[in-house]
Design a protein around this motif. Structure first.
Motif, mmCIF file in Angstrom:
data_model
loop_
_atom_site.group_PDB
_atom_site.id
_atom_site.type_symbol
_atom_site.label_atom_id
_atom_site.label_comp_id
_atom_site.label_asym_id
_atom_site.label_seq_id
_atom_site.Cartn_x
_atom_site.Cartn_y
_atom_site.Cartn_z
ATOM 1 N N UNK A 124 0.843 -1.194 0.000
ATOM 2 C CA UNK A 124 0.000 0.000 0.000
ATOM 3 C C UNK A 124 0.878 1.243 0.000
ATOM 4 N N UNK A 125 0.692 2.112 -0.990
ATOM 5 C CA UNK A 125 1.521 3.316 -1.114
ATOM 6 C C UNK A 125 1.009 4.478 -0.271
ATOM 7 N N UNK A 126 -0.205 4.358 0.275
ATOM 8 C CA UNK A 126 -0.762 5.412 1.132
ATOM 9 C C UNK A 126 -1.329 4.770 2.392
ATOM 10 N N UNK A 127 -0.481 4.142 3.196
ATOM 11 C CA UNK A 127 -0.990 3.435 4.377
ATOM 12 C C UNK A 127 -1.488 4.401 5.441
ATOM 13 N N UNK A 128 -2.600 4.047 6.074
ATOM 14 C CA UNK A 128 -3.154 4.869 7.140
ATOM 15 C C UNK A 128 -2.299 4.791 8.397
ATOM 16 N N UNK A 129 -2.338 5.866 9.173
ATOM 17 C CA UNK A 129 -1.527 5.941 10.392
ATOM 18 C C UNK A 129 -2.322 5.657 11.666
#
Length: 294
Positions: A262-267
């Protein structure tokens, strides 16, 4: 450092945490809606404007580009890159990661193990395609799905054929994969920043489901990744060209398998579960690399 964050919503947890982490470290941070960015492209140079004003002089940019705006968002990011701004996740790397088929081909070519995957286009080939995969259960995934959406489990050959035929009728792009039963609905999310796994958690699917995504009701527990799992996660991110990635692994009998990068992983989930300042680690990584390019 002058830092831009490309995000459609400045109130999202991940965006807020990145702003907070950047400002705590003395950086200038601005959130930009990528759909309000517009550009001039010419052989004489590149320009970006935002709400009537020029965007220039940014040292680094963090892309938080959702799947629904991949095409335009990566074009804006590419414009930043052409203007000399550093991004941990370049536009082409995001495009590689978003296309599941392409990502799987690239990972497998480098010897990174993953669930066996088949792909085909012609309805006449469906039976042979599924025979290349082996008996069900089968996992069928839309090629550009996210957060567990567009992922289906079929338990009989007739069900697999029916779903494949239905998706082809909708002109959908999808892949079919082997089901890893021994994982028992769990996967391991490794959060990679640079050459390090800075946090990891085990996600468990809710009862009656096989998708462990937190957005689908899954639960999470802090679990330390093994040396082998960390090495696989870092390699997978590197193969796709990502400096920041959420790499999802399955613990199979034959070793760790890469499910997705995933290139935009949630924090939010991983910071809460692991108690790690992941946003801070991202900003520190950015600062080092932006300074090296200066």
């Amino acid at each position: 450092m002058k830092l831009a964050i490309l995000s459609r919503n400045s109130k999202l947890y991940s965006t807020r945490r990145l702003v907070e982490a950047g400002r705590q470290r003395g950086h200038t941070v601005r959130v930009l809606d990528p759909l309000r960015c517009y550009m001039r492209i010419a052989s004489s140079g590149f320009q970006l404007h935002y709400k009537g004003r020029s965007l220039a002089g940014y040292d680094a940019v963090i892309p938080r580009i959702g799947a629904s705006i991949t095409r335009y968002g990566t074009a804006v990011l590419r414009q930043f890159e052409l203007m000399g701004t550093y991004s941990p996740n370049p536009s082409d790397a995001i495009l590689r990661a978003r296309d599941k088929l392409r990502a799987h081909q690239l990972l497998a070519a480098q010897g990174i193990d993953l669930p066996v995957t088949v792909f085909g286009d012609n309805p006449d080939d469906t039976s042979d395609l599924l025979s290349m995969l082996g008996p069900p259960p089968h996992v069928i995934k839309l090629n550009e799905g996210a957060q567990g959406a567009g992922v289906m489990l079929t338990e009989k050959p007739s069900a697999s054929r029916s779903v494949v035929e239905a998706l082809r009728g909708l002109y959908a792009s999808f892949v079919v994969q082997e089901f890893i039963g021994e994982a028992e609905g769990a996967d391991l999310r490794c959060f990679v920043v640079g050459d390090e796994v800075v946090a990891s958690m085990r996600r468990q699917a809710p009862e009656g489901d096989f998708r462990s995504n937190l957005h689908r009701g899954g639960t999470a527990l802090h679990v330390a990744a093994t040396d082998e799992e960390r090495a696989v996660a870092i390699r997978a991110a590197r193969v796709l060209g990502l400096g920041v990635a959420g790499v999802d692994l399955i613990r199979a009998k034959r070793g760790p398998l890469v499910l997705e990068v995933n290139s935009t992983p949630g924090l939010e989930g991983i910071e809460a579960v692991c108690g790690v300042d992941v946003a801070g680690r991202m900003v520190e990584h950015l600062a080092i690399h932006a300074e090296q390019r200066a």
